[in-house]
Enzyme design. Structure first.
Site, PDB file in Angstrom:
ATOM      1  N   CYS A   1       0.829  -1.205   0.000  1.00 23.48           N
ATOM      2  CA  CYS A   1       0.000   0.000   0.000  1.00 23.48           C
ATOM      3  C   CYS A   1       0.862   1.252   0.000  1.00 23.48           C
ATOM      4  CB  CYS A   1      -0.919  -0.011   1.233  1.00 23.48           C
ATOM      5  SG  CYS A   1      -1.941   1.471   1.384  1.00 23.48           S
TER       6      CYS A   1
ATOM      7  N   CYS B   1      -0.784   5.820   7.276  1.00 20.11           N
ATOM      8  CA  CYS B   1      -2.171   5.462   7.585  1.00 20.11           C
ATOM      9  C   CYS B   1      -2.295   4.876   8.981  1.00 20.11           C
ATOM     10  CB  CYS B   1      -2.684   4.464   6.538  1.00 20.11           C
ATOM     11  SG  CYS B   1      -4.174   3.581   7.015  1.00 20.11           S
TER      12      CYS B   1
ATOM     13  N   CYS C   1      -2.616  -0.910   8.657  1.00 18.80           N
ATOM     14  CA  CYS C   1      -2.009  -2.229   8.410  1.00 18.80           C
ATOM     15  C   CYS C   1      -0.535  -2.184   8.784  1.00 18.80           C
ATOM     16  CB  CYS C   1      -2.177  -2.622   6.944  1.00 18.80           C
ATOM     17  SG  CYS C   1      -3.888  -2.664   6.408  1.00 18.80           S
TER      18      CYS C   1
ATOM     19  N   GLN D   1     -19.104 -10.147  10.706  1.00 15.58           N
ATOM     20  CA  GLN D   1     -17.650 -10.255  10.594  1.00 15.58           C
ATOM     21  C   GLN D   1     -17.166  -9.628   9.288  1.00 15.58           C
ATOM     22  OE1 GLN D   1     -15.437 -11.212  12.740  1.00 15.58           O
ATOM     23  NE2 GLN D   1     -16.596 -12.348  14.282  1.00 15.58           N
TER      24      GLN D   1
ATOM     25  N   TYR E   1     -24.129 -12.497  22.792  1.00 16.48           N
ATOM     26  CA  TYR E   1     -23.608 -11.457  21.887  1.00 16.48           C
ATOM     27  C   TYR E   1     -23.823 -11.936  20.445  1.00 16.48           C
ATOM     28  CZ  TYR E   1     -21.289 -10.633  26.359  1.00 16.48           C
ATOM     29  OH  TYR E   1     -21.026 -10.470  27.701  1.00 16.48           O
TER      30      TYR E   1
ATOM     31  N   GLU F   1     -28.467 -10.176  22.428  1.00 17.66           N
ATOM     32  CA  GLU F   1     -27.643  -9.133  21.810  1.00 17.66           C
ATOM     33  C   GLU F   1     -28.111  -7.761  22.302  1.00 17.66           C
ATOM     34  OE1 GLU F   1     -25.402  -6.552  19.725  1.00 17.66           O
ATOM     35  OE2 GLU F   1     -25.006  -8.706  19.788  1.00 17.66           O
TER      36      GLU F   1
ATOM     37  N   ASP G   1     -19.463 -14.701  22.102  1.00 14.99           N
ATOM     38  CA  ASP G   1     -18.593 -13.939  21.202  1.00 14.99           C
ATOM     39  C   ASP G   1     -18.679 -12.469  21.590  1.00 14.99           C
ATOM     40  OD1 ASP G   1     -17.044 -12.966  19.160  1.00 14.99           O
ATOM     41  OD2 ASP G   1     -18.380 -13.571  17.536  1.00 14.99           O
TER      42      ASP G   1
ATOM     43  N   CYS H   1     -12.243 -11.626  19.933  1.00  7.15           N
ATOM     44  CA  CYS H   1     -11.407 -10.780  19.082  1.00  7.15           C
ATOM     45  C   CYS H   1     -10.290 -10.136  19.890  1.00  7.15           C
ATOM     46  CB  CYS H   1     -12.251  -9.709  18.392  1.00  7.15           C
ATOM     47  SG  CYS H   1     -13.105  -8.597  19.546  1.00  7.15           S
TER      48      CYS H   1
END
Length: 485
Positions: A86, A92, A95, A315, A344, A365, A414, A441
């Protein structure tokens, strides 16, 4: 008289040795004994390096046990370093691992999960399953948000050039400069059409005098652009405007921008807009207006279809989400007779994905709109053995709720990055399901929760899954089995 701050030191010929959290690299620099202090090591975190780089470092911030530094000179590049894909890499901030080969990224992510579960969780761990790498390493995201600002971020090179640059920008927020936006010409994380749409919106707004948002003064019309696409080929574009203290002419120009998007990009089947006059870009509590098409798009997984609205969580790596949920379903080991709680649940993706192998699935949720989508998803897929409830997890999942709807045989959870609320963990322990499948996550908060459940549950399996190539983020699925008494 003002005392001058002592300049922070420069360390020369330092070899980067490891990768740390948040995409930074790490090195431990020996500090000789001095002023009566014994010999020690200074842990230094450095951005945009890879193990094997030999550099000169300027310390920028120092704490008692660690420091943060910047590279002032590369003396030797690591043999594992690769050229980033990139043009915005290094500015940025999104990443941070593009200079690291993907195989190396996976190795460090696996190590990160192990370190956090063992160091924070302090639980007995089985042998980890090898991390599941992403099917795609570019063009893999199905959703991105771009902020608009009238204060474009200028790089050091642009400032040094002495040239004048347009100050309106549509792109990503710069860390540490809340009112600055880095203009993004090309992002490699989403399919190429999203670059065309974003740049066309920017150019149209500029050419037609639509004001870009001023994040300091909280005025300006064009505020944010969100794009989603799906594996069914559908595209959603949501434009956030701010119509605070605006004229009828400014509103007309905003609607003309939407007309332009609709005519220029027929691929957009869901074109939406929001009037956001708040002090932040979140719109979960605001009405969403349909300008053209529908208020949703669909994703597919196996033989299932999932409705995804602008406020829905889904996702962001569609293909890898299938592998993640397949791991969760395999760990649940359902025979068809189990009552499953899906905590969740979001838009009910996991709940509907496992429903055919369960007696009943109950999903909970926080976001009401997501629960409505979950119900629709069950209906669309002719699934009749699901129930969904909206509300704060700690308030919904109580002993009374479990008494009314049944004690779960399996819980799939989750949670968001913060992990589970302590009250939720306590309720789960009292519910005492035979198995818990914990999808996370954030392995750090997952490790904390595993520690709190360790007396009653043992970790039976661990499967890291990479959802976000070129970033330090990693998902992790843990199977917990009830200990025998």
């Amino acid at each position: 008289m003002t005392r001058k701050k002592k300049p922070l030191p420069i360390f020369e010929n330092i070899t980067i040795t490891d990768v740390a959290a948040e995409g930074k690299s790490l090195v431990r620099i020996p500090i000789p004994a001095h002023d009566g202090q014994p010999e020690s090591q200074l842990v230094v975190f450095v951005p945009y390096c890879v193990p094997g780089d030999v550099v000169d470092l300027q310390i920028r911030r120092k704490k008692h046990s660690y420091a943060e530094a910047e590279v002032v000179r590369f003396r030797e590049y690591s043999p594992t370093r690769q050229e980033p894909m990139c043009r915005h890499f290094g500015v940025c901030g999104g990443c941070k691992w593009q200079n690291l080969p993907y195989e190396e990224q996976l190795k460090f992510k696996q190590k990160q999960v192990y370190d956090q579960l063992s160091r924070i969780g302090k639980v007995e761990l089985p042998e980890f399953l090898p991390i599941l790498g992403s099917v795609k390493t570019r063009d893999y995201r199905n959703k991105l948000d771009f902020g608009a600002s009238n204060r474009r971020y200028l790089t050091k090179e642009e400032i040094a050039s002495g040239q004048e640059y347009p100050r309106d920008a549509l792109g990503f927020h710069i860390t540490g400069a809340f009112d600055k936006i880095l203009p993004i010409e090309e992002c490699c994380l989403m399919e190429p059409l999203h670059n065309d749409i974003r740049n066309a919106i920017r150019d149209y707004a500029t050419d037609n005098g639509i004001s870009f948002f001023d994040l300091r003064e909280q005025v300006g019309v064009l505020r944010d652009v969100m794009m989603r696409n799906s594996n069914t080929g559908e595209w959603m574009v949501l434009v956030q405007f701010c119509f605070k203290e605006t004229t009828e002419e400014e509103r007309r120009k905003a609607m003309a921008l939407l007309e332009f998007i609709a005519d220029r990009f027929p691929q957009v089947s869901s074109l939406l807009w929001v009037d956001n006059q708040k002090c932040n870009d979140t719109f979960g509590d605001l009405p969403v207006n349909v300008f053209r098409g529908t208020d949703h798009i669909f994703e597919t997984m196996e033989d299932l279809r999932f409705k995804v609205g602008p406020k829905s969580f889904y996702q962001t790596n569609t293909e890898q989400a299938y592998h993640l949920y397949s791991v969760a379903r395999d760990f649940a080991n359902l025979s068809g007779n189990e009552l499953v709680y899906d905590l969740y649940t979001g838009t009910g993706t996991i709940a509907n994905f496992v429903a055919k192998k369960a007696r009943q699935v109950i999903g909970i949720e926080y976001v009401p709109e997501a629960i409505e989508d979950a119900k629709v998803n069950s209906g669309v897929n002719h699934i009749s053995n699901t129930l969904f409830f909206a509300g704060d997890m700690k308030d919904i999942l109580t002993d009374d709720f479990i008494a009314q709807y049944g004690r779960p045989d399996v819980i799939i959870t989750d949670p968001p990055r913060a992990g589970m609320h302590p009250d939720v963990v306590k309720t789960i322990l009292r519910a005492a399901p035979q198995r818990i499948v914990y999808v996370s996550c954030n392995p750090a908060t997952q490790a904390r929760d595993l520690h709190d459940m360790d007396a009653d549950y043992r970790v039976a399996a661990v499967q890291p899954v990479d959802m976000f190539p070129h970033t330090p983020h990693v998902e992790n699925v843990v199977l917990l089995e009830k200990r025998g008494k």
